[in-house]
Write an enzyme that holds these catalytic residues in place. Structure first.
Site, PDB file in Angstrom:
ATOM      1  N   SER A 326     -26.695  90.262 -29.087  1.00 51.58           N
ATOM      2  CA  SER A 326     -25.974  89.013 -28.803  1.00 51.58           C
ATOM      3  C   SER A 326     -25.072  89.105 -27.585  1.00 51.58           C
ATOM      4  CB  SER A 326     -25.140  88.612 -30.012  1.00 51.58           C
ATOM      5  OG  SER A 326     -26.001  88.392 -31.119  1.00 51.58           O
ATOM      6  N   HIS A 375     -24.264  77.515 -38.643  1.00 51.32           N
ATOM      7  CA  HIS A 375     -22.848  77.569 -38.303  1.00 51.32           C
ATOM      8  C   HIS A 375     -22.182  76.206 -38.496  1.00 51.32           C
ATOM      9  CE1 HIS A 375     -23.017  81.629 -36.499  1.00 51.32           C
ATOM     10  NE2 HIS A 375     -24.263  81.285 -36.235  1.00 51.32           N
TER      11      HIS A 375
END
Lengths: 615, 380
Positions: A326, A375
Site C-alpha cells: 500500500s 471503508h
C-alpha cells in the site's frame, strides 16, 4: 762444502743467474700482463654490464603506498580509520631456501596454509626484490619472536602498515561497506603500479564505489640497500598522495536510532534529505562487523555469516526488493490526478471488494476481513490514502491501465536503479505489458493490473527506491540522485538533479493531505504515531504478502510461520510543511505495517528533535 | 768478522757509491724503501675505505707497518753470512713447529694453523715462507751451479716436508707460496730447462690424482666455483660475483674514494683483507689498478736488480726468490679476486689488512736490503 766436486765458477754462476733473472722478469711481465688484461676486460670491456649489476645490487625501487582517505559522518564522527598494524613479509631475492624459511616461520608463529597459498600466488606477480606479505596483524609476542630469530631469517621483514579500522563496524556495515585484501581477480583488474605496496581495496559499498578517490596515488622511493636488504638511505623520493577524506550525509544518530528500533528483526531503513538528496541513514539488519573482512575473514566466521538464515551479508536497503504494497498508493494517487482520471473530490463506491466487469473474481479490500464491509459507501482520495482503501485504487488502476501506471510511476524512480553512490544496487520491477512480454514471454492479464494498483503482484521495490520516491513526493517532484557522500576533501558533492515531475501544487497538496491523515487522522492507518508528536508527519503504511493467500482464505498471523508472515512497510516525510527527511522502512515478516511505522517516528524524531551527535 | 768487513768502504755498488754515508751505514736500499713507503701509504688509504672508514683499523695496520719496518731495518743489519748460518737451524725449528701444530695447534673453520704461546698466537708456516728459500740458497750456495739432479732432489725434499705439512693443515695458499718460493731458488740457480719442463709435465699429470686424493672438498669447491661462479650464486660463488662486479663497475675512473657501493654496502666480502683489490678497483678504477701494478713492478724490478748486483750466490738466490715470492702474492691475490684463480687465502701484499703477512713480507725486504748493502765477499 767439501763434497763439491766441481769447482765453483762465480762468473758463470752470475751469468746464469742474470739469464734466469731475465727469464723471470719476462715471466713476471707476462703474468702481470694477463692480470692486467683481466682487469681491463672487467673494467673497460664489460664495464656496462658490471656497472648495471652493481646499480641493481644497490638500488631498489620501493613503492610508497598512499594513506587511504578517512570517512566521517555528517557530524564529523570518524567511521573509517587507518590504524598501524604489523605484517610479516618476505623478500624472495634474499631468501636462499624459501620452503625452509616458510617452515621455520611456521614453527615460530601460526601461519595458515591459506596464508601460504595466498603468498605464493602474490609471489609470482611481484618482483624478486619486493616484499610480499605473508601474515598480517602480528601480535606483540609474535613480533618479539621474529625479532629474536631475525638473524637466522634473512629476507624476512616486519613492516608497519596502516590498516582500515571501522570504529562503528556493525552499525555502518551496509552503509560503508569494507575493504579487504586484494584477491586474484582484483589483481588483474587493478592498475598494477597504482596498487604496488597496497594490499587492500574497497570490496563493497562506499569503500568500493569511491575506491579511486579513497585510494590516493602511489609514491615511490629509490633506496640504497646493503647486501642484507636493509635500507641505508633514500636516493630519490616521490611522496604518495593520500586518498581524499569523505564526509558522508549519513548521520550516526539516525543510523543508531534506526538500528536500535529495528532491534533483532530483519529489515532496512533508508532516510533521505529531500532538499539535497543526501542519504541520512542506510541501515540493513542484521549487520556484521566489517573489521572481520579487512584482513581476510576466517573461513569459520565467513561461513557463519554466509549460512545464517538472516543473511547478514545481504544489504536489504539496496539489494532487497519487496512488493511495496500500500505504500504505492500515494504515488498511484498522483498518477490518477496527473492523468485526470480522478480529482480530489472524485469518489468510488466501496462495498469492501472490487470486481472487473464480466468477471466473478472478487478483489477484496483488506477492511472486509475486519469489518465485513467497505471503508465507507463512497471513498474519496483523501480517505483512500488515509485508510488505505484498496477498492479505490483497484478502480483507479483498471481505468489507468498498467502501461500508463508505468509512465506515471517511473519518474518516482520505480523500476530503475536510483544511482545511489554505492555498490550492488538492484533495480526492482515496475511492471508493464512490455516488461512482462520480455521478462516472462507472457501477455499481460487485466486482473494483474488490479493487484498492481495496490503494490502487489510483480512490482518490487527496494527500500532505497521507496525512500527516493518518498523524497520526490516530499519535494513536490524535485528529483535528485541520492548521495551517501556529502563532500570529498571538503568539496561538497552535489546530488545530480533529474527532470522534475511538473504537476500543479494542488495535486501534491491533495496527496499530502491524505498522507497526513494516515498519521494524524482519527481513522489513519498509522494514527498511533501521532501520540505526543511535535511536528506534522506525512506517511503511508504498507504490507507485503510473502505467501499467496487463496481466494476466500483468511490470513491469521498466529497461524503462519514467522518467516511467512507479511512484511511491514512504512514511508513518511516530515515536517509536512517543509520536509527535511523522507524515510522508507521495511521489517521483514513484521506481520504488518505497525512493525515498521514506529521506527519512522524514532528516526524522524531523532533527525528533527534529537540531541547533537556524541560520536 | 762480518762487522769488520761491512765497515769497509763499498766499491761494488754504483748505486751506493753515489750515496755514501747514512743509507749505506744503515743498510738501507733507498729506492726500495721509498717504493715500499709509497705502497704503504696507498694501501692505508685504500684500507681506510675498505674497512668502512674505521680509523682504528688503519691505525692498527699502521702499527703493524711500524713493527714491520723496524723488523726489516733490524734484519737488514744482520750479515748475510750469519743469515746463511742460521738458515738450516731456523728451517729445522720451523718444521718442528709445523709438526707441533699438527698435534697442539689451534684453528678455526676446520683448519689448524696456529700455535698458542701464552697470549700470543702465530703461524709457523709464516716462518717457513722466509726460511725455506734461505735454506735452499744455503744448500746451493756452496755447490757449483747449475745444480745437478741429486742436488735438485735434495732441494725438493727440503721443500716438500714443510709444504706437505702445511697442505695438511690445510692451507693451500701458504703451501703454494712456500713451494713456489723454493722452486724459484732452483730456477734462479739455473736448474736445467729439461727438468723444469719435466716438472711441468709431472704437475699436469698429477692433477688428476691430486684432485682425487689430496684436495679437500672445500678446496675442490673453490676451484669449481672459480670456474663457474654462477653455479652457486648465494653460496661460494657470491664472493667472486660480487668482487667481479666491484672491479668491473669501477671502470676506468672508479667511483671515487669512499664511494664504492659494493664494499660499503657489504656486498663485497672480506673487503679489507683478501678482497681489498676489489675495493681499490671499484673506487679508483683501472687507473688505480695501473698505479698499484706500477708500484709493484718497480719493487719487483728493484728486487731483481739487487739480486743481479749481489756478489754472492747466496745473496743472489735469496734476493731473487724473495722478489719472485712477492710477485706470487700479487699474482695469486689479484687473479683470485678477479676470478682467474681459485680463492686461496693469499693477501694482497702490503695492502690487505693483517699483521702477519706484512711482518713476513717486510722481513723479506729486510733480507733484500741486507743483500743490497753487502760487501763483495772476500773469499776466505
Amino acid at each position: 762444502m767439501a763434497r763439491s766436486i766441481q769447482l765453483k765458477d762465480p762468473h758463470r754462476e752470475a751469468r746464469i743467474y742474470s739469464a734466469r733473472t731475465v727469464a723471470a722478469v719476462l715471466l713476471v711481465l707476462g703474468m702481470l700482463g694477463i692480470i692486467l688484461a683481466r682487469y681491463y676486460s672487467l673494467q673497460v670491456t664489460e664495464y656496462e654490464t658490471y656497472r648495471t649489476q652493481s646499480e641493481r645490487n644497490r638500488v631498489q625501487l620501493q613503492p610508497l603506498p598512499p594513506k587511504r582517505g578517512l570517512i566521517f559522518d555528517r557530524n564529523g564522527v570518524l567511521l573509517a580509520d587507518n590504524r598501524p598494524s604489523y605484517m610479516l613479509s618476505i623478500v624472495r631475492e634474499q631468501v636462499a631456501d624459501l620452503d625452509a624459511t616458510l617452515a621455520e616461520l611456521q614453527q615460530l608463529l601460526p601461519i595458515s596454509d591459506s596464508d601460504i597459498a595466498n603468498f605464493r600466488k602474490k609471489l609470482q606477480r611481484r618482483r624478486p626484490y619486493e616484499a610480499v606479505p605473508l601474515r598480517f596483524r602480528l601480535t606483540e609476542a609474535e613480533q618479539a619472536r621474529l625479532a629474536v630469530n631475525r638473524f637466522r631469517l634473512p629476507g624476512v621483514v616486519v613492516d608497519a602498515q596502516l590498516l582500515r579500522y571501522y570504529p562503528h563496524g556493525e552499525l555502518f556495515s551496509h552503509a560503508l561497506g569494507y575493504v579487504g585484501r586484494i584477491n586474484e581477480r582484483e589483481v588483474l583488474e587493478l592498475d598494477e603500479s597504482d596498487y604496488r605496496g597496497t594490499f587492500h581495496v574497497g570490496k563493497v559499498g562506499v569503500e568500493k564505489y569511491y575506491e579511486d578517490i579513497l585510494h590516493g596515488d602511489v609514491g615511490y622511493q629509490n633506496v640504497e640497500t646493503n647486501a642484507h636488504g636493509r635500507v641505508l638511505r633514500v636516493l630519490e623520493r616521490h611522496d604518495p598522495v593520500p586518498g581524499a577524506n569523505l564526509v558522508l550525509n549519513l548521520d550516526i544518530r539516525i543510523q543508531r536510532a534506526a538500528t536500535e528500533a529495528l532491534g533483532e528483526r530483519r529489515g532496512a531503513v533508508v532516510a533521505i534529505d529531500p532538499r539535497t538528496g543526501g542519504v541520512l541513514a542506510l541501515v540493513s539488519t542484521p549487520g556484521f562487523d566489517t573489521n572481520l573482512f579487512v584482513n581476510g575473514i576466517s573461513s569459520k566466521d565467513y561461513s557463519a555469516l554466509r549460512d545464517s538464515l538472516d543473511v547478514p551479508l545481504f544489504n536489504r536497503a539496496i539489494q532487497g526488493v519487496y512488493p511495496p504494497g500500500s505504500t504505492i498508493k500515494p504515488f498511484m494517487g498522483m498518477a490518477g490526478l496527473e492523468s485526470g482520471l480522478i480529482t480530489p473530490e472524485y469518489t468510488v463506491a466501496d462495498p469492501g471488494w472490487y470486481s472487473l466487469p464480466g468477471d466473478s473474481h472478487k478483489y477484496r479490500d483488506w477492511i472486509l476481513r475486519i469489518r465485513g464491509t467497505g471503508h465507507a459507501p463512497r471513498v474519496d482520495l483523501n480517505m483512500a490514502i488515509a485508510e488505505s482503501c484498496d477498492t479505490y485504487f483497484y478502480d483507479l488502476a483498471r481505468r489507468l491501465t498498467i502501461d500508463r501506471m508505468y509512465d506515471y510511476l517511473r519518474p518516482f524512480g520505480f523500476g530503475e536503479r536510483t544511482g545511489v553512490d554505492t555498490t550492488n544496487e538492484r533495480r526492482g520491477v515496475l511492471p508493464s505489458t512490455r516488461w512482462k512480454r520480455e521478462a516472462m514471454a507472457q501477455p499481460w492479464y487485466p486482473g494483474e493490473t488490479i493487484s498492481a494498483g495496490i503494490g502487489q503482484g510483480y512490482m518490487l521495490a527496494s527500500p532505497m527506491q521507496l525512500a527516493v520516491a518518498t523524497s520526490v513526493m516530499a519535494s513536490k517532484g524535485q528529483r535528485r540522485v541520492p548521495r551517501l557522500v556529502h563532500s570529498i576533501n571538503g568539496e561538497p558533492v552535489e546530488a545530480p538533479v533529474l527532470d522534475p515531475i511538473a504537476a500543479p501544487d494542488e495535486y501534491w497538496q491533495a496527496i499530502y493531505a491524505g498522507m497526513l491523515e494516515v498519521v494524524h487522522g482519527k481513522r489513519g492507518t498509522a494514527k498511533a504515531l501521532a501520540k505526543d508528536i511535535q511536528y506534522q508527519m506525512a506517511g503511508k503504511t504498507g504490507t507485503a504478502q510473502v505467501i499467496g493467500i487463496a481466494q476466500g482464505a483468511v490470513y491469521r498471523e498466529e497461524d503462519v510461520a514467522e518467516r511467512h508472515r507479511h512484511h511491514g512497510l512504512f514511508i513518511a516525510f516530515a515536517p509536512a510543511e517543509a520536509p527535511t527527511i523522507a524515510v522508507a522502512i521495511i521489517v521483514e515478516n513484521g506481520g504488518g505495517s505497525s512493525a515498521a511505522s514506529p521506527i519512522a517516528r524514532k528516526v524522524i524524531d531523532t533527525w528533527l528533535l534529537g540531541e547533537t551527535a556524541d560520536g | 768478522m762480518g762487522d769488520y768487513v761491512r765497515q769497509m768502504p763499498d766499491q761494488g755498488s754504483a748505486d751506493l757509491a753515489r750515496r755514501p754515508g747514512l743509507a749505506t751505514r744503515l743498510h738501507i736500499d733507498v729506492p726500495l724503501l721509498l717504493l715500499l713507503l709509497v705502497l704503504t701509504v696507498y694501501g692505508l688509504i685504500v684500507l681506510y675505505s675498505g674497512s668502512d672508514s674505521d680509523m682504528g683499523a688503519v691505525i692498527r695496520q699502521a702499527q703493524y707497518f711500524g713493527l714491520a719496518y723496524l723488523g726489516m731495518f733490524l734484519i737488514a743489519q744482520i750479515s748475510l753470512q750469519r743469515i746463511m748460518r742460521w738458515a738450516p737451524w731456523l728451517y729445522l725449528l720451523g718444521v718442528v713447529l709445523l709438526v707441533a701444530v699438527m698435534f697442539a695447534g689451534v684453528g678455526a673453520k676446520g683448519a689448524q694453523r696456529w700455535l698458542q704461546l701464552g697470549g700470543f698466537r702465530f703461524q709457523p708456516s709464516e716462518i717457513l715462507k722466509l726460511v725455506l728459500p734461505l735454506t735452499l740458497a744455503w744448500y746451493l750456495a756452496d755447490r757449483s751451479l747449475p745444480p745437478r739432479l741429486l742436488h735438485i732432489l735434495v732441494c725438493l725434499g727440503i721443500l716438500g716436508v714443510p709444504a706437505v705439512l702445511i697442505l695438511k693443515q690445510p692451507d693451500l695458499g701458504t703451501a703454494v707460496l712456500i713451494a713456489a718460493s723454493g722452486l724459484f731458488v732452483l730456477f734462479l740457480a739455473g736448474m736445467g730447462w729439461r727438468y723444469i719442463l719435466g716438472a711441468v709435465v709431472v704437475v699436469v699429470a698429477s692433477a688428476w690424482p691430486m684432485w682425487m686424493f689430496v684436495l679437500k672438498d672445500y678446496q675442490k669447491q673453490r676451484i669449481l666455483t672459480m670456474l663457474d661462479p654462477e653455479s652457486d650464486k648465494l653460496g661460494a660463488g657470491w664472493n667472486i660475483i660480487q668482487s667481479k662486479t666491484a672491479i668491473g663497475s669501477g671502470g676506468w675512473e672508479g667511483k671515487g674514494w669512499m664511494l664504492g657501493t659494493q664494499s660499503h654496502l657489504d656486498f663485497l666480502p672480506e673487503s679489507h683483507t683478501d678482497f681489498i683489490i676489489a675495493v681499490l678497483s671499484e673506487e679508483f678504477g683501472l687507473r688505480g689498478v695501473l698505479l698499484l701494478m706500477g708500484i709493484y713492478l718497480l719493487i719487483l724490478l728493484r728486487g731483481f736488480w739487487i739480486g743481479v748486483q749481489a756478489p754472492t750466490s747466496f745473496g743472489r738466490l735469496v734476493a731473487g726468490s724473495v722478489t719472485l715470492t712477492f710477485f706470487v702474492y700479487i699474482f695469486v691475490n689479484m687473479g683470485m679476486v678477479a676470478g682467474l684463480l681459485p680463492v686461496v687465502g693469499v693477501p694482497l701484499p702490503l695492502v690487505s689488512a693483517g699483521g702477519t703477512s706484512v711482518v713476513t713480507l717486510m722481513a723479506g725486504f729486510g733480507i733484500l736490503m741486507a743483500v743490497s748493502t753487502q760487501k763483495p765477499l772476500v773469499p776466505r
